[in-house]
Motif scaffolding. Sequence first.
Motif, PDB file in Angstrom:
ATOM      1  N   THR A  51      -7.449 -36.333  -9.574  1.00  0.00           N
ATOM      2  CA  THR A  51      -8.082 -37.555  -9.710  1.00  0.00           C
ATOM      3  C   THR A  51      -8.400 -37.963  -8.141  1.00  0.00           C
ATOM      4  O   THR A  51      -9.543 -38.643  -7.971  1.00  0.00           O
ATOM      5  CB  THR A  51      -7.008 -38.632 -10.277  1.00  0.00           C
ATOM      6  N   GLY A  52      -7.529 -37.691  -7.243  1.00  0.00           N
ATOM      7  CA  GLY A  52      -7.564 -38.132  -5.820  1.00  0.00           C
ATOM      8  C   GLY A  52      -8.983 -37.559  -5.337  1.00  0.00           C
ATOM      9  O   GLY A  52      -9.574 -38.190  -4.504  1.00  0.00           O
ATOM     10  N   VAL A  53      -9.454 -36.121  -5.678  1.00  0.00           N
ATOM     11  CA  VAL A  53     -10.436 -35.594  -5.108  1.00  0.00           C
ATOM     12  C   VAL A  53     -11.773 -36.317  -5.627  1.00  0.00           C
ATOM     13  O   VAL A  53     -12.721 -36.408  -4.826  1.00  0.00           O
ATOM     14  CB  VAL A  53     -10.500 -34.039  -5.397  1.00  0.00           C
ATOM     15  N   LYS A  54     -11.637 -36.700  -6.874  1.00  0.00           N
ATOM     16  CA  LYS A  54     -12.661 -37.539  -7.336  1.00  0.00           C
ATOM     17  C   LYS A  54     -12.963 -38.925  -6.654  1.00  0.00           C
ATOM     18  O   LYS A  54     -13.916 -39.224  -6.492  1.00  0.00           O
ATOM     19  CB  LYS A  54     -12.637 -37.739  -8.826  1.00  0.00           C
ATOM     20  N   ILE A  55     -11.801 -39.496  -6.514  1.00  0.00           N
ATOM     21  CA  ILE A  55     -11.886 -40.642  -5.930  1.00  0.00           C
ATOM     22  C   ILE A  55     -12.294 -40.701  -4.308  1.00  0.00           C
ATOM     23  O   ILE A  55     -13.225 -41.192  -3.966  1.00  0.00           O
ATOM     24  CB  ILE A  55     -10.415 -41.422  -5.564  1.00  0.00           C
ATOM     25  N   ALA A  56     -12.067 -39.373  -3.698  1.00  0.00           N
ATOM     26  CA  ALA A  56     -12.627 -39.396  -2.346  1.00  0.00           C
ATOM     27  C   ALA A  56     -14.068 -39.077  -2.481  1.00  0.00           C
ATOM     28  O   ALA A  56     -14.917 -39.693  -1.546  1.00  0.00           O
ATOM     29  CB  ALA A  56     -12.035 -37.997  -1.611  1.00  0.00           C
ATOM     30  N   ILE A  57     -14.533 -38.340  -3.369  1.00  0.00           N
ATOM     31  CA  ILE A  57     -16.007 -38.192  -3.379  1.00  0.00           C
ATOM     32  C   ILE A  57     -16.780 -39.437  -3.732  1.00  0.00           C
ATOM     33  O   ILE A  57     -17.636 -39.514  -3.359  1.00  0.00           O
ATOM     34  CB  ILE A  57     -16.227 -37.002  -4.517  1.00  0.00           C
ATOM     35  N   ILE A  58     -16.178 -40.104  -4.651  1.00  0.00           N
ATOM     36  CA  ILE A  58     -16.640 -41.329  -5.010  1.00  0.00           C
ATOM     37  C   ILE A  58     -16.913 -42.555  -3.662  1.00  0.00           C
ATOM     38  O   ILE A  58     -17.929 -43.163  -3.260  1.00  0.00           O
ATOM     39  CB  ILE A  58     -15.833 -42.259  -5.982  1.00  0.00           C
ATOM     40  N   LEU A  59     -15.653 -42.351  -2.917  1.00  0.00           N
ATOM     41  CA  LEU A  59     -15.751 -43.320  -1.508  1.00  0.00           C
ATOM     42  C   LEU A  59     -16.869 -42.618  -0.675  1.00  0.00           C
ATOM     43  O   LEU A  59     -17.402 -43.282   0.172  1.00  0.00           O
ATOM     44  CB  LEU A  59     -14.291 -43.102  -1.028  1.00  0.00           C
ATOM     45  N   MET A  60     -16.849 -41.568  -0.596  1.00  0.00           N
ATOM     46  CA  MET A  60     -17.943 -40.616   0.209  1.00  0.00           C
ATOM     47  C   MET A  60     -19.482 -41.315  -0.237  1.00  0.00           C
ATOM     48  O   MET A  60     -20.354 -41.314   0.844  1.00  0.00           O
ATOM     49  CB  MET A  60     -17.792 -39.351   0.302  1.00  0.00           C
ATOM     50  N   ALA A  61     -19.577 -41.349  -1.444  1.00  0.00           N
ATOM     51  CA  ALA A  61     -21.000 -41.647  -1.730  1.00  0.00           C
ATOM     52  C   ALA A  61     -21.335 -42.908  -1.426  1.00  0.00           C
ATOM     53  O   ALA A  61     -22.617 -43.255  -1.299  1.00  0.00           O
ATOM     54  CB  ALA A  61     -21.087 -41.507  -3.452  1.00  0.00           C
TER      55      ALA A  61
END
Length: 330
Positions: free
Chosen positions: A186-196
């Motif tokens: 889940t954390g990696v998806k959150i990181a990619i969302i924040l990156m976007a």
Amino acid sequence: MSSPQAVDSRTAGPGIAAARAAVAAQPARPRPGRSTVRRRNLRTGLLFISPWIVGVLIFIVYPVAYSIGLSFTRYSGMEAPTWVGLQNYVTAFMDPLVRTSVGNTVFYAVIAVPLGLIVALSLALAMNQNVREVALYRTIFYAPSLIPAFAMSFIFIVFLNPQFGVFNQVLGLFGGSNVNLLGDPTGVKIAIILMAQLGAGNAALIFLAGLRNVPRTVYEAARVDGAGPIRQFVSITFPLLTPVLLFNLITGVSGALQVFTEAYIVTNGTGDPDAGALFYMMYLYKNAFGFAELGYASALAVLLFLVGLALALLIFWLSRRFVNYDVEAG
């Protein structure tokens, strides 16, 4: 007093008079009808946009048609395609990794798209302030969106490093323990969302154009009636921004369905941990160029196209309820 034509007739020689008589005797040329003018304008317009038409046919229509045909075959790219009918589509609906990738993509879209709209609108409101340094602020807010996605992905890998990353160093200053976001599904998806969200500057500029198009007289009338800033935003700004919101929503959903670059670089093309960053486009890419299953990948692409088309039509249908086109800038 005689007219000029009468004087010319008396003073002109016999040759000129005969020529004038011959011209006058000729039947008048008919004026082109409205349908003729329309056909001529259509030919002219098609001529001017012909480069665009050729480009669409070669780079969009033909690849889509070819992919649809290929989706009914088993094709590795090295030998002739073999017809399998609907087998690729049946396999796609039964494939557990397709369900995982769809779940990851939906998770990303449900969070990233609304969050991106909020961030972009907030940036646009900040860039629309009447201050002396507003040009500098606009440049600062827009600059992160100019960074290529692959470069931003490498920056985030270093930023979120569990041992020496800036993120964990800041957490350590407040007594927190190291967090490995990139090692959690889940954390990696959150990181990619924040990156976007660092690319929200493009949507912010479109929102800013919409804000600049709202008539100033409407705000003046609202202030006279005693409306404060929040009331003005709710009753004036947001309703008049709904056409721009619709555009950014469509492009945001389209981009969310095709998220690929950030996840591919952050996970080194694996989609791990535990397939937490295996988005639909990444799984499609792996089937096409990793497993040489071009027919199956084409079926996945066709399904993605149909889902994207359905979502776009649904959004346009719903937009009739919230999009306001009544007021124009004056």
